[in-house]
Structure formats: structure tokens, C-alpha cells
Design a protein around this motif. Structure first.
Motif, PDB file in Angstrom:
ATOM      1  N   UNK A  36       0.862  -1.184   0.000  1.00 41.14           N
ATOM      2  CA  UNK A  36       0.000   0.000   0.000  1.00 41.14           C
ATOM      3  C   UNK A  36       0.896   1.231   0.000  1.00 41.14           C
ATOM      4  N   UNK A  37       0.628   2.165  -0.905  1.00 44.54           N
ATOM      5  CA  UNK A  37       1.427   3.388  -0.965  1.00 44.54           C
ATOM      6  C   UNK A  37       0.524   4.600  -0.866  1.00 44.54           C
ATOM      7  N   UNK A  38       0.578   5.283   0.268  1.00 43.52           N
ATOM      8  CA  UNK A  38      -0.154   6.531   0.435  1.00 43.52           C
ATOM      9  C   UNK A  38       0.594   7.637  -0.305  1.00 43.52           C
ATOM     10  N   UNK A  39      -0.109   8.687  -0.608  1.00 44.18           N
ATOM     11  CA  UNK A  39       0.468   9.794  -1.378  1.00 44.18           C
ATOM     12  C   UNK A  39       1.684  10.381  -0.662  1.00 44.18           C
ATOM     13  N   UNK A  40       2.801  10.455  -1.369  1.00 41.63           N
ATOM     14  CA  UNK A  40       4.000  11.061  -0.807  1.00 41.63           C
ATOM     15  C   UNK A  40       4.795  10.170   0.116  1.00 41.63           C
ATOM     16  N   UNK A  41       4.370   8.915   0.265  1.00 43.37           N
ATOM     17  CA  UNK A  41       5.052   7.972   1.155  1.00 43.37           C
ATOM     18  C   UNK A  41       5.643   6.816   0.350  1.00 43.37           C
ATOM     19  N   UNK A  42       6.548   6.077   0.983  1.00 39.24           N
ATOM     20  CA  UNK A  42       7.040   4.852   0.375  1.00 39.24           C
ATOM     21  C   UNK A  42       6.025   3.729   0.533  1.00 39.24           C
ATOM     22  N   UNK A  43       6.105   2.708  -0.285  1.00 39.28           N
ATOM     23  CA  UNK A  43       5.173   1.581  -0.168  1.00 39.28           C
ATOM     24  C   UNK A  43       5.317   0.870   1.175  1.00 39.28           C
ATOM     25  N   UNK A  44       4.197   0.368   1.694  1.00 38.06           N
ATOM     26  CA  UNK A  44       4.198  -0.407   2.929  1.00 38.06           C
ATOM     27  C   UNK A  44       3.735  -1.824   2.630  1.00 38.06           C
ATOM     28  N   UNK A  45       4.472  -2.790   3.164  1.00 37.11           N
ATOM     29  CA  UNK A  45       4.220  -4.206   2.921  1.00 37.11           C
ATOM     30  C   UNK A  45       2.924  -4.646   3.590  1.00 37.11           C
ATOM     31  N   UNK A  46       2.040  -5.276   2.803  1.00 31.63           N
ATOM     32  CA  UNK A  46       0.792  -5.808   3.358  1.00 31.63           C
ATOM     33  C   UNK A  46       0.975  -7.290   3.677  1.00 31.63           C
ATOM     34  N   UNK A  47       1.255  -8.097   2.663  1.00 34.05           N
ATOM     35  CA  UNK A  47       1.528  -9.525   2.866  1.00 34.05           C
ATOM     36  C   UNK A  47       2.163 -10.118   1.625  1.00 34.05           C
ATOM     37  N   UNK A  48       2.630 -11.354   1.792  1.00 33.42           N
ATOM     38  CA  UNK A  48       3.257 -12.079   0.687  1.00 33.42           C
ATOM     39  C   UNK A  48       2.690 -13.491   0.611  1.00 33.42           C
ATOM     40  N   UNK A  49       2.560 -14.017  -0.601  1.00 34.08           N
ATOM     41  CA  UNK A  49       2.131 -15.384  -0.828  1.00 34.08           C
ATOM     42  C   UNK A  49       3.205 -16.127  -1.610  1.00 34.08           C
ATOM     43  N   UNK A  50       3.416 -17.371  -1.200  1.00 33.57           N
ATOM     44  CA  UNK A  50       4.343 -18.246  -1.905  1.00 33.57           C
ATOM     45  C   UNK A  50       3.620 -19.560  -2.136  1.00 33.57           C
ATOM     46  N   UNK A  51       3.451 -19.924  -3.381  1.00 34.76           N
ATOM     47  CA  UNK A  51       2.760 -21.174  -3.750  1.00 34.76           C
ATOM     48  C   UNK A  51       1.449 -21.322  -2.992  1.00 34.76           C
ATOM     49  N   UNK A  52       0.634 -20.283  -3.069  1.00 34.48           N
ATOM     50  CA  UNK A  52      -0.743 -20.231  -2.561  1.00 34.48           C
ATOM     51  C   UNK A  52      -0.854 -20.125  -1.043  1.00 34.48           C
ATOM     52  N   UNK A  59       1.924  -4.926   9.136  1.00 37.67           N
ATOM     53  CA  UNK A  59       1.019  -4.451  10.184  1.00 37.67           C
ATOM     54  C   UNK A  59      -0.300  -3.948   9.603  1.00 37.67           C
ATOM     55  N   UNK A  60      -1.039  -4.840   9.023  1.00 34.97           N
ATOM     56  CA  UNK A  60      -2.355  -4.505   8.475  1.00 34.97           C
ATOM     57  C   UNK A  60      -3.408  -5.382   9.142  1.00 34.97           C
TER      58      UNK A  60
ATOM     59  N   UNK B  98      10.025 -12.414   6.241  1.00 33.62           N
ATOM     60  CA  UNK B  98      10.299 -12.940   4.907  1.00 33.62           C
ATOM     61  C   UNK B  98       9.444 -12.250   3.864  1.00 33.62           C
ATOM     62  N   UNK B  99      10.105 -11.754   2.834  1.00 39.75           N
ATOM     63  CA  UNK B  99       9.413 -11.102   1.735  1.00 39.75           C
ATOM     64  C   UNK B  99       9.161  -9.631   1.942  1.00 39.75           C
ATOM     65  N   UNK B 100       9.383  -9.117   3.123  1.00 40.08           N
ATOM     66  CA  UNK B 100       9.013  -7.739   3.432  1.00 40.08           C
ATOM     67  C   UNK B 100      10.139  -6.786   3.063  1.00 40.08           C
ATOM     68  N   UNK B 101       9.863  -5.904   2.115  1.00 44.19           N
ATOM     69  CA  UNK B 101      10.766  -4.808   1.795  1.00 44.19           C
ATOM     70  C   UNK B 101      10.261  -3.585   2.546  1.00 44.19           C
ATOM     71  N   UNK B 102      11.095  -2.992   3.390  1.00 44.25           N
ATOM     72  CA  UNK B 102      10.688  -1.817   4.156  1.00 44.25           C
ATOM     73  C   UNK B 102      11.194  -0.573   3.440  1.00 44.25           C
ATOM     74  N   UNK B 103      10.273   0.113   2.767  1.00 50.01           N
ATOM     75  CA  UNK B 103      10.614   1.334   2.042  1.00 50.01           C
ATOM     76  C   UNK B 103      10.580   2.516   3.009  1.00 50.01           C
ATOM     77  N   UNK B 104      11.604   3.376   2.931  1.00 48.43           N
ATOM     78  CA  UNK B 104      11.589   4.638   3.664  1.00 48.43           C
ATOM     79  C   UNK B 104      11.044   5.730   2.764  1.00 48.43           C
ATOM     80  N   UNK B 105      11.499   6.950   3.003  1.00 46.66           N
ATOM     81  CA  UNK B 105      11.041   8.086   2.190  1.00 46.66           C
ATOM     82  C   UNK B 105      11.784   8.174   0.866  1.00 46.66           C
TER      83      UNK B 105
END
Lengths: 112, 113
Positions: A36-52, A59-60, B98-105
Motif C-alpha cells: 500500500x502506498x499513500x500519497x508522498x510515502x514509500x510503499x508499505x508491505x501488506x503480505x506475501x504469498x508463496x505457492x498459494x 502491520x495490516x 520474509x518477503x518484506x521490503x521496508x521502504x523509507x522516504x
């Protein structure tokens, strides 16, 4: 290589509704992540899937859920939408993380 | 998550080299240093990664300090297409992250013609 494709590109939803975003991974990639990437921010990790199977989560809240299908395409589902869910949602696929993720161009979700 | 510190913005002229710094003083021995960039209206794009040794690929070079507490992404000849936000990310393949890329500014790179 076809890259990562996401649909739709833009979406407007009303607070409280549910939304499903879709992602087709790059050919041969068995790992998919959502950000998820809010305006003006870096992307934030939601989750990952590997082979289903989900094998990593950020932290969502649980209302953010996902699926990965046998062909490695993926969905992100968000229930009970809130105004703060308005953001660019990015899908990324990889064969291995150390080879780098390929990102799609994202789905712009607006919650009104 | 180990943190990285980057300048908010940098400027360069076209066809000149660009050195983008990143500090990561709390890096652990198993953290890889990844760089991604994000062009306007696009998703992030993988640039390069390394662990201890300097790395080169067709896009850029990565110079890693001997103590690994800092690194520098080098674009040898900047073009207008290199104008983007550059993210320096520490990635640890093990554990629950695992799998988490932590993007800063990130660093906003402006390239002048």
C-alpha cells in the motif's frame, strides 16, 4: 517477459464497501507481495504469498486478505473500507527475493 | 527492521555521474542492501542489490563500505529517464519478515538537461 499487470487501474468505492484488486504475476514467478502506498510515502508491505500460502504479513488488520491461485495470479481483498484506505496498491512478483521484485503499476483506490 | 537514512533530494545534470548515499548503521550480518527506484506514476523498479562486495549491473553500481554501515548507488551517466525516487532497503531473508521490503522516504533525484 510480460511483466506484472494489475486491474483495475483506478477505482472509487464508498466507505464500508468491499473491494477486490487483481494481479497477474510475471511468468514463472511463484511469489507475490502486495504493498500500500499513500500519497508522498514509500510503499508499505501488506503480505506475501508463496505457492498459494501466506508466508509473511505486515502491520495490516485482518480485513486485508489475499489469495494466490495455482497459476500464481493473486487477489487483494479489503473489507469495510475506510477513508484512510485510499492509496495506490502495488503488486510485486518474484522468483526469489534476492533476484528482485517486479512491480506492477498499481491500482489507485479512492474511498469516499 | 533495520533502518536506512537517505537525503531527501539530490540534483544532477544529464550525462554526469550521480552518487546516491545511504546510511544503515544498524545493519546486521545477514541484511542484504537493495536499491529500488520509482518513476512517476509507476511501481518501484529493482535496481541492484549486494551483501558485502561492490556490485555492477547494466543499470548501476553499488559501492558498499567495508564496515557495511553505508552504501552508495552510482549512476554512471544520468539521463532524464533516471529522474525518480530512489529507495535504499535492507532485506533479511530469514524470520517473520520474509518477503518484506521496508521502504523509507527515499531520495528524490532531479536530473537537469
Amino acid at each position: 517477459e510480460t511483466g506484472v499487470t494489475q486491474s483495475p487501474t483506478h477505482l472509487i468505492k464508498t466507505r464500508g464497501q468491499q473491494v477486490t484488486l487483481r494481479c497477474s504475476s510475471q511468468s514463472g514467478h511463484n511469489t507475490v507481495s502486495w504493498y500500500q502506498q499513500a500519497l508522498g510515502q514509500g510503499p508499505q508491505f501488506i503480505f506475501q504469498y508463496y505457492r498459494e500460502e501466506e508466508n509473511g504479513r505486515g502491520n495490516f488488520p485482518p480485513r486485508f486478505s489475499g489469495l494466490q491461485f495455482p497459476n500464481y495470479s493473486s487477489e487483494l481483498n479489503v473489507n469495510a473500507l475506510e477513508l484512510d484506505d485510499s492509496a495506490l496498491y502495488l503488486c510485486a512478483s518474484s522468483l526469489t527475493v534476492l533476484q528482485g521484485y517486479t512491480f506492477g503499476s498499481g491500482t489507485r483506490l479512492t474511498v469516499v | 527492521d533495520a533502518k536506512t537514512t537517505q537525503p531527501n533530494s539530490m540534483e544532477s545534470n544529464e550525462e554526469e555521474p550521480v552518487h546516491l548515499p545511504c546510511n544503515h548503521s544498524t545493519i546486521s550480518g545477514t541484511d542484504y542492501i537493495h536499491w529500488y527506484r520509482q518513476l512517476p506514476s509507476q511501481g518501484p523498479e529493482y535496481v541492484i542489490h549486494g551483501l558485502t562486495s561492490n556490485v555492477n549491473n547494466r543499470m548501476a553500481s553499488l559501492a558498499i563500505a567495508e564496515d557495511r554501515k553505508s552504501s552508495t548507488l552510482i549512476l554512471h551517466r544520468a539521463t532524464l529517464r533516471d529522474a525518480a525516487v530512489y529507495y535504499c532497503i535492507l532485506y533479511n531473508a530469514g524470520g517473520t519478515s520474509y518477503g518484506k521490503l521496508t521502504f523509507g522516504q527515499g531520495t528524490i533525484l532531479t536530473v537537469h538537461p
